[in-house]
Design an enzyme around this catalytic site. Structure first.
Site, PDB file in Angstrom:
ATOM      1  N   TYR A  32       0.955  -1.050  -0.048  1.00 19.93           N
ATOM      2  CA  TYR A  32       0.081   0.015  -0.094  1.00 19.93           C
ATOM      3  C   TYR A  32       0.821   1.256   0.039  1.00 19.93           C
ATOM      4  O   TYR A  32       0.545   2.204  -0.723  1.00 19.93           O
ATOM      5  CB  TYR A  32      -0.974  -0.060   1.132  1.00 19.93           C
ATOM      6  CG  TYR A  32      -2.124  -0.845   0.885  1.00 19.93           C
ATOM      7  CD1 TYR A  32      -2.828  -0.765  -0.162  1.00 19.93           C
ATOM      8  CD2 TYR A  32      -2.173  -1.987   1.786  1.00 19.93           C
ATOM      9  CE1 TYR A  32      -3.983  -1.655  -0.452  1.00 19.93           C
ATOM     10  CE2 TYR A  32      -3.367  -2.952   1.694  1.00 19.93           C
ATOM     11  CZ  TYR A  32      -4.357  -2.722   0.324  1.00 19.93           C
ATOM     12  OH  TYR A  32      -5.353  -3.541   0.100  1.00 19.93           O
ATOM     13  N   GLU A  76      -3.123 -30.850   6.641  1.00 18.71           N
ATOM     14  CA  GLU A  76      -3.242 -29.916   5.644  1.00 18.71           C
ATOM     15  C   GLU A  76      -4.516 -29.207   5.954  1.00 18.71           C
ATOM     16  O   GLU A  76      -4.498 -27.765   5.987  1.00 18.71           O
ATOM     17  CB  GLU A  76      -3.423 -30.703   4.458  1.00 18.71           C
ATOM     18  CG  GLU A  76      -3.800 -29.482   3.012  1.00 18.71           C
ATOM     19  CD  GLU A  76      -3.749 -30.351   1.788  1.00 18.71           C
ATOM     20  OE1 GLU A  76      -3.214 -31.489   1.646  1.00 18.71           O
ATOM     21  OE2 GLU A  76      -3.837 -29.541   0.772  1.00 18.71           O
ATOM     22  N   ASP A 115      -4.072 -34.162   1.825  1.00 24.51           N
ATOM     23  CA  ASP A 115      -4.977 -34.923   0.886  1.00 24.51           C
ATOM     24  C   ASP A 115      -3.913 -35.740  -0.120  1.00 24.51           C
ATOM     25  O   ASP A 115      -2.786 -35.597  -0.004  1.00 24.51           O
ATOM     26  CB  ASP A 115      -5.653 -33.778  -0.144  1.00 24.51           C
ATOM     27  CG  ASP A 115      -6.712 -32.765   0.473  1.00 24.51           C
ATOM     28  OD1 ASP A 115      -7.026 -33.395   1.574  1.00 24.51           O
ATOM     29  OD2 ASP A 115      -6.961 -31.742   0.241  1.00 24.51           O
TER      30      ASP A 115
END
Lengths: 365, 789
Positions: A99, A198, A250
């Site tokens: 920013y 995870e 996964d």
């Protein structure tokens, strides 16, 4: 981290980057910035450290195209900004810097990804850490639950002793972005291993089922691709407490990548792999063969999945035989499964059957 | 022509309203939505035609109001500033169906397509039972006349009522002249691609000289301003060309002509017929059973039916001469049902010999003669007899052995020369000044006002002829932001300046667009065929004295190979311009980036790095040269509000390490009447429309500026200047001059400026009908970059 540089050293390193540009212009050439190639083709195994580090290949960014020239100008703004922070004793988040760049005219960043990448570029070139630059990620670390005790320096400058089982709520102990010893001490524990998970859903399932107590382990939620502080605290716990680390994700190419970043070092942060990677970590599952063995609900591999797997075949981190098998098998069956697909067999299946079986193979249960 | 005749004859038997009722589908009044568009179309066409004839710049206002939504009653008001109609002619114009002059004159007119304003009066009466109000003011009278027009359907006549004199004010000003038509119809107003709005928008594109305002039922106002003060060229009507004549038409023409003989009839009632051609046509058309007096001397009214038919066959090129048999002199005769001449080839060859050997060995004389006849389109009996006699006397009647057949083949090949050609009676092309194309620059303006976008390319092809009808194709392409990028391009079809809004898919013009491979020009075209996709609109205009439609609905153009080819060529040319534009835009973008790099970014890098290191700011000139390492041209073309000129500024920068010398050339619209002003650098004329400046040597890091103004143009006429260079080393932002092309253009200009000799010499201008006449190489057709500016 253990290798924090002095402010003067940091400035000196940054000035070298600036001097490279300046000297080129004095010579009547286009200014340049030289940095290591940051792709899988330029990471090599460092046998001394047991992790993957950048190799010798360099790339030169020169100001002959508008895009590169803007990158150089941005780098200069960032250097100036870092010096200002060093001199005034402040720090900022990467997002804040993004920013602030709004006021940098032509040196303004196009996206936050740009600013993150540039900070990393400077880290890589100067071999400094972003902590040296007084830059911190706004992404918080993960959560930990388990019978382990930590001493954390709070914002009032007092050390707080926190047990990650007794002193925390259901969301666990939140890992701060700085986990170096001046901020965080590992006091004591009564666990046998650490399990990195995870997804938040699975993390919560194991807590609800009391898995951490039943199996005497510390649970770490990775939140997808783990932040630096998450990887760093896993490494510290593993080394300082001499605990084995297992990773439960996964079964898909992205999860393989998550594991690689924990165990071998990530490509993007290969310059500091020795601080972030835990070479002893083991991949627990879900493995490609689990999909078949447990007959898990699965999805077809997408085009991107297949591409990622093909690319992993030539990734030096996945050259070992077991990983080759996993990758080949996933390509062959053409399927992927989520951790939570284990719920097919009931909510307790993962804690009562699957994990005990997998941990048993490793001699941890 | 068909409708007029049909109507004329039918009118005698059936009442006009009955006829209308029966045929409203092809009169354009089939659905409630379309009826509204048709009614407005008739009114606006009328207004535009009237203004054009009176040489008045048209200002037209169209209003649509909902009167009774339940019963779908709509009121339309069409106001123009045309010449108005004298009081005594109003009834005739509004009450008479299809007897306008336009159905007989051969020229390009809007009115070819439609029933005329009477259709509106009739539809008004049929659907609402009411009359149509007409207010007309002619310049010579101080007050307008207002009357209601209805139709006496029994007597097929208009009847007026409520006639009065009125003062006509528009916007508080007195209307000098004009016409205002107010009608109530059963109709439905809708928006979208087939709407009144779209019709008027398209009309305004091809009528850039018109100012059109539309007020829709919700009171929303759309205004398409006039962008040129130039009225379309007044078109002359021409006599029909024999190639486009049908049997019935010829019969009627023969009945009414005042010419004393057939040959003078052909010579003077048609275009393209020379005295010689008229005579030849008569000779060829003559039949065995024709009366003793030669056809060309006979009275036109006395020509028999079979002879008229024969004459039409000559017109169509189905009957002609055979020429060149055995080198004999040209001999007139005619052939019925001619096929393609020239079989079996140009010369009897060895191959021919082999064929004859295999076909005729073991055969006899009858087979040989049959063979000759089979393989020849045209022959004379006597020559066949000659051949037969020769073979019989030398070889016998057969069956022949191999040696004998070899001999037969020899005679056949020697005596029988198939090099006969069939020739039509040669006609001149019809004149093409009867066409009024919109012309490139005006299409560009028309498109630009209706669609807000960046790039416009327009092309007006040279006139061409098909079946005796002169025609001309014009195309335009507008490309850029403001149009959806992921859908098909918008197709804007026009015939004689009238928008075609229905049956897009079946139209020749659409097919021509689809036939072009747009991918290579930078537009997406899934499957490599069909309408391209992208932020673009394609305009196609056919100007012709005889527009052929697929059906009486007159919304789609019928297939015609010559027109199709012309349209396709025009599209391809335009496509090349688009491609060039896209490439140029990319290059410009790159150049712009480079300039940003050296003007903004590099100095910032120098300043920042010097600041951080606390060292002096380095001199950048060498770095700039090494980064750019090119010569760059920049060009701005801007409209100057104050001077009403188009200002052009060309800047050349040498960012290389060597000195460079160039000549810079720029295109300017000289042919369009622009003037070159304030050209301080001087230079010289290269060819028409191209100016050259020789620059002094540019040292490394130096730049040079050329400025000039273009006068005599309107805003938007000239928005981009193409620049070229002559000299060594590329210039980014300019193209290398194609010297061959310059020479070609120069030669062409030289040829054009020389007086044309032999203008009356017919043979030099004769064009055979069956081949598409090669487009005359006119100026305008060849430009440095293909007509886009």
């Amino acid at each position: 981290m253990s290798r924090v540089r002095s402010n003067e050293q940091t400035k000196e390193h940054l000035h070298k980057v600036v001097a490279e540009m300046y000297d080129k212009m004095v010579k009547g050439e286009a200014p340049t910035m030289t940095l290591p190639v940051r792709t899988k083709n330029n990471i090599t195994f460092d046998s001394k450290l047991g992790v993957y580090k950048y190799g010798k290949r360099k790339s030169v960014r020169d100001a002959t195209s508008l895009g590169s020239a803007k990158q150089l100008l941005r780098a200069l703004h960032v250097v100036e900004f870092i010096e200002d922070m060093i001199d005034s004793g402040k720090s900022s988040t990467l997002r804040e810097m993004y920013y602030i760049s709004e006021g940098w005219g032509y040196g303004k960043f196009g996206s936050q990804n740009d600013s993150n990448n540039l900070a990393e570029d400077l880290e890589v070139i100067t071999k400094c850490m972003r902590e040296d630059f007084k830059l911190r990620p706004e992404e918080d670390g993960s959560r930990i639950i388990g019978n382990l005790t930590i001493n954390e320096l709070n914002r009032r400058g007092e050390w707080m002793r926190i047990n990650a089982r007794d002193d925390v709520g259901d969301s666990g102990y939140g890992v701060p972005y700085n986990v170096e010893s001046e901020k965080l001490e590992l006091l004591e524990h009564d666990i046998d291993f650490i399990m990195a998970i995870e997804t938040g859903g699975m993390f919560d399932r194991l807590i609800e089922n009391g898995f951490d107590e039943d199996y005497r382990c510390g649970l770490v939620h990775l939140k997808g691709q783990p932040a630096r502080s998450t990887r760093r605290i896993i490494k510290r716990m593993s080394e300082e407490w001499d605990l084995p680390v297992v990773v439960f994700t996964d079964a898909d190419p992205w999860s393989f990548r998550i594991f690689a970043s924990i165990a071998f070092g990530a490509i993007k942060t290969a310059h500091i792999s020795e601080y972030l990677a835990t070479p002893s970590a083991t991949y627990l599952g879900v493995t490609s063969d689990d999909i078949l063995a447990y007959d898990l609900p699965s999805d077809e591999l997408s085009k991107q999945d297949i591409q990622a797997l093909e690319s992993q075949k030539s990734d030096p981190r996945f050259t070992d035989g077991w990983w080759r098998e996993q990758i080949e098998m996933m390509l062959e069956i053409g399927k992927k499964s989520e951790q939570q697909s284990l719920a097919k067999y009931g909510l307790d299946f993962v804690t009562d059957t699957y994990l005990p079986e997998k941990l048993g193979e490793l001699g941890l249960a | 022509m068909g409708i007029a005749d049909d109507l004329a004859s039918k009118q005698k038997q059936a009442s006009i309203s009955e006829f209308f009722e029966k045929n409203k589908h092809f009169l354009g009044f089939d659905t409630l939505q379309r009826s509204l568009i048709t009614a407005i179309k008739e009114g606006v066409d009328n207004s535009l035609d009237a203004c054009e004839e009176a040489r008045i710049l048209p200002t037209i206002r169209v209003e649509v109001k909902k009167v009774d939504s339940k019963r779908d009653i709509i009121e339309i008001v069409i106001v123009d500033n045309g010449p108005g109609i004298p009081r005594d002619s109003i009834e005739k114009v509004f009450g008479q169906l299809l007897f306008g002059s336009r159905f007989h004159a051969i020229r390009q007119s809007r009115g070819q397509q439609g029933i005329g304003i009477t259709g509106v009066v009739m539809y008004n009466q049929l659907t609402t039972g009411g009359t149509t109000n007409v207010v007309s003011k002619i310049a010579s009278e101080s007050m307008a006349v207002s009357m209601d027009i209805g139709l006496d359907t029994k007597r097929n006549k208009a009847k007026k009522s409520n006639e009065s004199r009125v003062l006509w004010n528009e916007d508080e000003d007195e209307q000098a002249s004009g016409l205002k038509v107010t009608a109530r119809l059963k109709a439905k107003y809708q928006k979208g691609r087939q709407s009144v709005w779209q019709y008027l928008r398209m009309t305004s594109i091809v009528n850039p000289h018109a100012d059109i305002t539309f007020i829709d039922p919700d009171g929303e106002v759309s205004h398409w301003p006039r962008v040129t003060e130039r009225l379309p060229r007044k078109v002359d009507s021409i006599k029909p060309h024999p190639r486009g004549i049908e049997l019935g038409q010829l019969r009627r023409m023969l009945e009414i002509t005042k010419q004393p003989s057939l040959s003078s009839f052909l010579r003077f009632e048609f275009s393209g017929v020379s005295t010689r051609a008229a005579k030849e046509m008569c000779e060829v058309a003559e039949l065995a059973e024709s009366p003793k007096i030669h056809l060309h001397k006979r009275k036109p009214s006395g020509i028999k039916k079979e002879e008229i038919r024969s004459l039409v066959e000559v017109f169509q090129g189905q009957k002609g001469f055979i020429k060149g048999y055995r080198g004999s002199k040209e001999k007139h005769t005619y052939v019925e049902g001619a096929k393609k001449p020239g079989m079996p080839g140009e010369k009897v060859s060895d191959l021919m010999h082999k064929t004859i050997m295999s076909e005729l060995t073991g055969k006899g004389i009858d087979d040989a003669i049959a063979y000759v006849k089979n393989h020849t389109d045209f022959y004379w009996e006597e020559s066949i007899q000659e051949l037969e006699e020769k073979i019989l006397s030398k070889v016998g009647e057969g069956p022949w052995d191999e040696n004998q057949t070899d001999l037969v083949s020899k005679y056949m090949r020697r005596e029988w020369d198939p090099r006969v050609t069939f020739q039509e009676v040669k006609l001149l092309n019809p004149p093409t000044d009867c066409l009024s194309p919109i012309e490139e620059m005006l299409i560009k303006k028309g498109l630009s006002k209706a669609i807000d976008s960046r790039f416009v390319s327009t092309i007006t092809r040279s006139p061409n002829v098909s079946h005796g009808n002169p025609f001309q194709i014009e195309v335009g392409l507008i490309f850029g932001k403001g149009m959806p990028a992921d859908s098909h391009v918008e197709v804007l079809r026009f015939a004689n300046r009238v928008p075609l809004m229905y049956q897009q898919g079946g139209c020749l013009l659409t097919k021509a667009i689809e036939e072009v491979s747009w991918k290579q020009y930078g537009l997406e075209q899934p499957g490599g065929k069909g309408l391209p996709k992208g932020p673009a609109a394609v305009l196609v205009h056919l100007a012709s004295t005889n527009v052929q439609f697929t059906s009486e609905a007159k919304e789609a153009l019928a297939d015609n190979e010559v027109v199709f080819e012309e349209a396709k060529k025009a599209m391809q040319e335009m496509g090349r311009n688009l491609k060039k534009h896209l490439a140029k835009r990319k290059k410009l973008e790159k150049t712009r980036e480079k300039f940003e790099l050296i003007n903004d970014i590099l100095p910032a890098i120098a300043e920042k790095s010097a600041g951080i290191l606390e060292r002096p700011i380095p001199d950048l000139s060498k770095s700039i040269t090494s980064i750019m390492s090119a010569v760059i041209a920049e060009c701005d073309t801007t409209w100057n509000k104050e001077t009403k000129n188009t200002d052009v500024e060309i800047r050349i920068f040498n960012y290389t390490s060597r000195s460079r010398a160039y000549s810079i050339l720029a295109k300017w619209p000289e042919k369009e009447g622009a003037t070159l002003e304030n050209n301080e650098v001087g230079g010289r004329k290269e060819v028409t429309g191209v100016w050259t400046w020789k620059l002094p040597t540019l040292e490394p890091g130096q730049q040079y500026k050329i400025t000039y103004s273009l006068g005599g143009l309107e805003k938007g006429d000239w928005t981009e200047t193409e620049i070229f260079y002559r000299g060594s080393g590329d210039i980014i932002g300019a193209m290398e001059m194609d010297e061959k092309l310059v020479k070609q253009i120069r030669d062409q200009e030289k040829a054009e400026s020389e007086p044309v000799v032999n203008e009356e010499n017919e043979t030099s201008q004769e064009v055979e009908h069956s081949e598409p006449a090669s487009p005359p190489k006119e100026k305008g057709q060849m430009t440095l970059t293909g007509g886009d500016f």
